[in-house]
Design a protein around this motif. Structure first.
Motif, PDB file in Angstrom:
ATOM      1  N   ILE A   1      -1.882 116.262  49.191  1.00 51.37           N
ATOM      2  CA  ILE A   1      -1.976 117.709  49.385  1.00 51.37           C
ATOM      3  C   ILE A   1      -2.197 118.399  48.046  1.00 51.37           C
ATOM      4  N   GLU A   2      -1.458 117.953  47.020  1.00 52.11           N
ATOM      5  CA  GLU A   2      -1.585 118.583  45.701  1.00 52.11           C
ATOM      6  C   GLU A   2      -1.737 117.508  44.631  1.00 52.11           C
ATOM      7  N   PRO A   3      -2.972 117.024  44.423  1.00 50.88           N
ATOM      8  CA  PRO A   3      -3.186 115.962  43.439  1.00 50.88           C
ATOM      9  C   PRO A   3      -3.335 116.475  42.009  1.00 50.88           C
ATOM     10  N   ASN A   4      -3.463 117.796  41.848  1.00 52.65           N
ATOM     11  CA  ASN A   4      -3.825 118.333  40.536  1.00 52.65           C
ATOM     12  C   ASN A   4      -2.643 118.867  39.740  1.00 52.65           C
ATOM     13  N   VAL A   5      -1.506 119.083  40.381  1.00 56.91           N
ATOM     14  CA  VAL A   5      -0.340 119.621  39.676  1.00 56.91           C
ATOM     15  C   VAL A   5       0.588 118.460  39.326  1.00 56.91           C
ATOM     16  N   ARG A   6       0.710 118.195  38.051  1.00 54.71           N
ATOM     17  CA  ARG A   6       1.429 117.005  37.566  1.00 54.71           C
ATOM     18  C   ARG A   6       2.897 117.013  37.992  1.00 54.71           C
TER      19      ARG A   6
END
Length: 474
Positions: free
Chosen positions: A259-264
């Motif tokens: 769902i959220e691959p970009n927020v570390r």
């Protein structure tokens, strides 16, 4: 007060003369002026400049030479960053008949406003040149005077964002959201900052404020949908962990990363909880070690993950690695009982594991012949050859196992060393003087470092076979 007294005195004279309508207008003016002035004073004391401005403006409209009201309004305009309006009021004040004190204050404010105009222009140039540190420093001076200037705070917030000082950016944006009505942009920026920091709860709070002002706001609505979906998945995963449904929890956290691959931050959160679930599951310790390791690369002092990885190492019989993780965790959480108990257990298991049983390592009977031992070795060597593994952790583990089976094969195929694989099964009994059994496996005894006893002879029972060894067997 003078203006109020004048209206009251004229009203009384007209009332005595029977001119009721004219008297009423003077009384109205007196009450209006009194109410507006007192209300403006209260608003200013409460630091509600927006509320005070209409009353001050009405007072000036009724009495253009009302110098104290004009000075107050000019000062408020300056604090709000409305520099043109501030300079206009202050210049008109100086052209009227102010007191000496009002004149000095007005001149001081005019000088300050000219300095602010210069600093604002410089800050905009610095920002355009992407010199965010200089721009922020210049805006610091501006905001010291223009404390209610929403625009300057928004620009400084953007500088802080570019400088990755998110705490300071949040402070400016929260202030800007209050200083400027319908400031949807400030709420949207706050929502995205909190989201990128991994705080989906605060992100949802701020984006809801944006949607209250504009339910159709495109960016806020899209962000709300994303943050809400992420929150629901995280809550579901945590509920599955509480229910001890660890396999389902791992799958749910894998969905969180999709769902959220970009927020570390969310990726690390998902991996941290996956690490915990995999350890509790007890069937995928190797994968748990790998997932925990990814978290610890970014956050080496994460005590929860260190404890989970240590337990995973124990499950994998990697006791030395488990001890290292428990010792590292203890440095950051000295009084944690789980760490103390885990460390003791890992140390005990390490000590026990060092008593090797080579027959068990190769999976053969104790009566196995050389051919049986070689067959078992070849089979295991094929399975455990390091080149068969790509994952670094699995490769390292295979290398260790490969060395173990090679050593076991070497010992069990050498008649002089074979009994040395059974040290843990020796029963040592001190007996009276007895002729030395010269048929004992001398190669084995020569490797012992603890067989020099004070007694003249030692009687050793090995799987029901008796041997007598001399004291000078070292």
């Amino acid at each position: 007060q003078t203006d109020l007294n004048s209206h009251m005195l004229m009203g009384k004279k007209l009332l005595d003369a029977g001119q009721l309508a004219d008297a009423l207008s003077h009384f109205h003016a007196a009450v209006g002026n009194l109410t507006q002035n007192l209300r403006a004073i209260v608003f200013l004391a409460m630091r509600k400049s927006k509320s005070a401005l209409p009353d001050l403006s009405r007072a000036i409209e009724l009495k253009p030479d009302f110098t104290s009201a004009r000075l107050q309004r000019g000062n408020l305009h300056l604090k709000q960053g409305r520099l043109d309006e501030a300079k206009r009021d202050l210049k008109k004040l100086l052209k009227s008949n102010p007191s000496a004190e009002e004149m000095r204050e007005a001149q001081s404010l005019l000088t300050k406003s000219d300095e602010i105009v210069r600093l604002v222009a410089q800050a905009r140039v610095s920002f355009w040149r992407r010199d965010y540190e200089t721009a922020a420093a210049q805006l610091n001076t501006v905001i010291e005077t223009c404390v209610w200037d929403a625009t300057s705070r928004e620009i400084r917030a953007e500088c802080f964002i570019q400088m990755e000082e998110m705490g300071k950016a949040i402070g400016d944006l929260k202030a800007a959201s209050k200083l400027k009505s319908d400031n949807t942009q400030a709420f949207y920026q706050l929502a995205t900052i909190y989201y990128n920091l991994g705080d989906h709860e605060m992100s949802l709070i701020e984006v809801r404020e944006c949607l209250k002002l504009d339910p159709d706001h495109k960016h806020c609505y899209s962000h709300y949908q994303q943050a809400k979906k992420l929150k629901n998945h995280i809550q579901s995963a945590e509920e599955l962990i509480r229910e001890q449904r660890y396999t389902d929890a791992v799958r749910k956290y894998e969905a969180v990363m999709k769902i959220e691959p970009n927020v570390r931050h969310f990726s690390l959160l998902a991996k941290e909880r996956m690490c915990h679930a995999l350890v509790q599951q007890g069937q995928q310790a190797g994968r748990a070690v790998s997932v925990c390791g990814e978290v610890l690369q970014a956050d080496p002092e994460n005590v929860s993950v260190l404890k989970d990885r240590a337990e995973a190492y124990v499950q994998e019989e990697e006791y030395e690695e488990a001890i290292k993780d428990y010792e590292t965790a203890a440095k950051h959480s000295e009084n944690d009982p789980r760490i103390k108990e885990g460390l003791k257990r890992a140390q005990r298991l390490l000590k026990e594991s060092q008593k090797r049983d080579y027959y068990e390592i190769l999976g053969v009977k104790r009566t196995a012949q050389k051919n049986d031992i070689m067959k078992a070795y070849r089979r295991l060597a094929q399975q455990l050859h390091p080149d068969m593994f790509q994952d670094p952790y699995k490769k390292k583990k295979a290398e260790k196992k490969f060395i173990e089976i090679a050593l076991a094969k070497e010992v069990l195929t050498d008649p002089g060393k074979r009994f040395c694989g059974l040290e843990s099964q020796w029963e040592v009994v001190v007996v009276a003087s007895h002729p030395v059994n010269t048929r004992a496996q001398r190669g084995c005894w020569e490797q012992l470092t603890t067989c020099c006893f004070e007694q003249p002879e030692t009687f050793i029972i090995l799987q029901g076979i008796s041997f007598v060894v001399p004291t000078a067997c070292n």
